[in-house]
Design a protein around this motif. Structure first.
Motif, PDB file in Angstrom:
ATOM      1  N   ALA A  98     -32.211 -28.395 -15.962  1.00  0.00           N
ATOM      2  CA  ALA A  98     -33.432 -27.660 -16.285  1.00  0.00           C
ATOM      3  C   ALA A  98     -33.080 -26.723 -17.438  1.00  0.00           C
ATOM      4  O   ALA A  98     -31.958 -26.258 -17.546  1.00  0.00           O
ATOM      5  CB  ALA A  98     -33.921 -26.870 -15.089  1.00  0.00           C
ATOM      6  N   SER A  99     -34.045 -26.488 -18.293  1.00  0.00           N
ATOM      7  CA  SER A  99     -33.756 -25.682 -19.481  1.00  0.00           C
ATOM      8  C   SER A  99     -34.071 -24.203 -19.299  1.00  0.00           C
ATOM      9  O   SER A  99     -33.770 -23.409 -20.173  1.00  0.00           O
ATOM     10  CB  SER A  99     -34.541 -26.236 -20.676  1.00  0.00           C
ATOM     11  N   GLY A 100     -34.704 -23.836 -18.192  1.00  0.00           N
ATOM     12  CA  GLY A 100     -35.098 -22.445 -18.022  1.00  0.00           C
ATOM     13  C   GLY A 100     -33.951 -21.545 -17.631  1.00  0.00           C
ATOM     14  O   GLY A 100     -32.851 -21.989 -17.324  1.00  0.00           O
ATOM     15  N   ILE A 101     -34.231 -20.244 -17.629  1.00  0.00           N
ATOM     16  CA  ILE A 101     -33.202 -19.248 -17.302  1.00  0.00           C
ATOM     17  C   ILE A 101     -33.224 -18.874 -15.825  1.00  0.00           C
ATOM     18  O   ILE A 101     -32.432 -18.059 -15.379  1.00  0.00           O
ATOM     19  CB  ILE A 101     -33.379 -17.973 -18.160  1.00  0.00           C
ATOM     20  N   ASP A 102     -34.115 -19.486 -15.059  1.00  0.00           N
ATOM     21  CA  ASP A 102     -34.279 -19.122 -13.656  1.00  0.00           C
ATOM     22  C   ASP A 102     -32.996 -19.313 -12.852  1.00  0.00           C
ATOM     23  O   ASP A 102     -32.367 -20.356 -12.926  1.00  0.00           O
ATOM     24  CB  ASP A 102     -35.362 -19.992 -12.989  1.00  0.00           C
ATOM     25  N   GLY A 103     -32.635 -18.322 -12.076  1.00  0.00           N
ATOM     26  CA  GLY A 103     -31.612 -18.482 -11.058  1.00  0.00           C
ATOM     27  C   GLY A 103     -30.179 -18.544 -11.510  1.00  0.00           C
ATOM     28  O   GLY A 103     -29.292 -18.814 -10.699  1.00  0.00           O
ATOM     29  N   SER A 104     -29.902 -18.272 -12.773  1.00  0.00           N
ATOM     30  CA  SER A 104     -28.521 -18.382 -13.237  1.00  0.00           C
ATOM     31  C   SER A 104     -27.603 -17.377 -12.542  1.00  0.00           C
ATOM     32  O   SER A 104     -26.496 -17.727 -12.109  1.00  0.00           O
ATOM     33  CB  SER A 104     -28.451 -18.175 -14.756  1.00  0.00           C
ATOM     34  N   LEU A 105     -28.044 -16.136 -12.432  1.00  0.00           N
ATOM     35  CA  LEU A 105     -27.214 -15.121 -11.793  1.00  0.00           C
ATOM     36  C   LEU A 105     -27.073 -15.393 -10.296  1.00  0.00           C
ATOM     37  O   LEU A 105     -25.988 -15.232  -9.730  1.00  0.00           O
ATOM     38  CB  LEU A 105     -27.798 -13.726 -12.034  1.00  0.00           C
TER      39      LEU A 105
END
Length: 231
Positions: A90-97
């Motif tokens: 997925a290309s989004g920034i959601d949930g990386s941390l």
């Protein structure tokens, strides 16, 4: 059929010379040398800071990269044999941390999470964890918003660029760290990057290191980098 068994059926003989493999190994070595040359003489920018962070991270550490700019910039430079993970697909920034927190909870090795400021702020509730892992060290590259959009033709010409595309924000990273009781360090001098990462490495506590880069990340440096690699 299992994937591993399928690969065994491919007509590739062990030890067989491959011109294709030789070509790409040569290209890789050439580009690696040129990337390091460029980094040595480049001015402060997102590209330079990611290169310096990559050089300064312990070889034995596990690196978890945020999405978007972070994973791209880090992979411009040689990762040696370091374990490297990211939420790609997925290309989004959601949930990386959140993923980095969970990952560090499952290992005793040091885990360095390198995130952009938007990824960090967007998922900052991941810090709200009673069992927050002490082996997680977070490095936030703060260029004041979504710096990757400065590299894409079109968006920068929009009147809504700063507010809605780059998504500039006034969030204070140090205040977030304080709110969650996590040790915080700040670096705006590129010459101090290595020393600050050593502080994180040696700490027995979870830490956040904010590294301030020029607003927008100085995208002209990245464009020059691509031209240099292709020259």
């Amino acid at each position: 059929i299992a994937p591993a068994e399928a690969f065994k059926l491919l007509p590739v003989q062990e030890g067989r010379h491959s011109a294709f493999k030789d070509f790409w190994q040569k290209e890789y070595q050439n580009k690696k040398v040129k990337a390091e040359e460029f980094l040595q003489k480049s001015i402060p920018s997102d590209l330079k800071i990611f290169g310096l962070v990559n050089q300064s991270l312990p070889d034995e550490a596990i690196l978890f990269s945020g999405n978007s700019s972070a994973v791209r910039y880090l992979l411009y430079f040689d990762q040696k044999k370091r374990c490297f993970y990211a939420n790609r697909g997925a290309s989004g920034i959601d949930g990386s941390l959140s993923t980095a927190v969970g990952f560090a909870s499952a290992t005793e090795k040091p885990v360095f999470a390198v995130l952009g400021d938007l990824s960090f702020v967007y998922d900052s509730n991941a810090l709200w964890n009673r069992e927050f892992p002490s082996n997680l060290k977070i490095i936030v590259i703060n260029n004041g918003g979504g710096g990757i959009f400065h590299l894409i033709n079109g968006p920068t010409g929009s009147d809504a660029f700063k507010m809605l595309i780059e998504a500039y924000h006034p969030v204070k990273i140090d205040k977030l760290a304080e709110a969650f009781g996590i040790s915080y360090y700040f670096c705006s001098n590129f010459d101090d990057v290595e020393n600050n990462i050593k502080l994180l490495r040696d700490s027995l506590n979870p830490c956040i290191l904010e590294i301030k880069t020029p607003d927008g990340g100085n995208p002209e440096v990245t464009r020059s980098f691509f031209n240099y690699l292709n020259g």
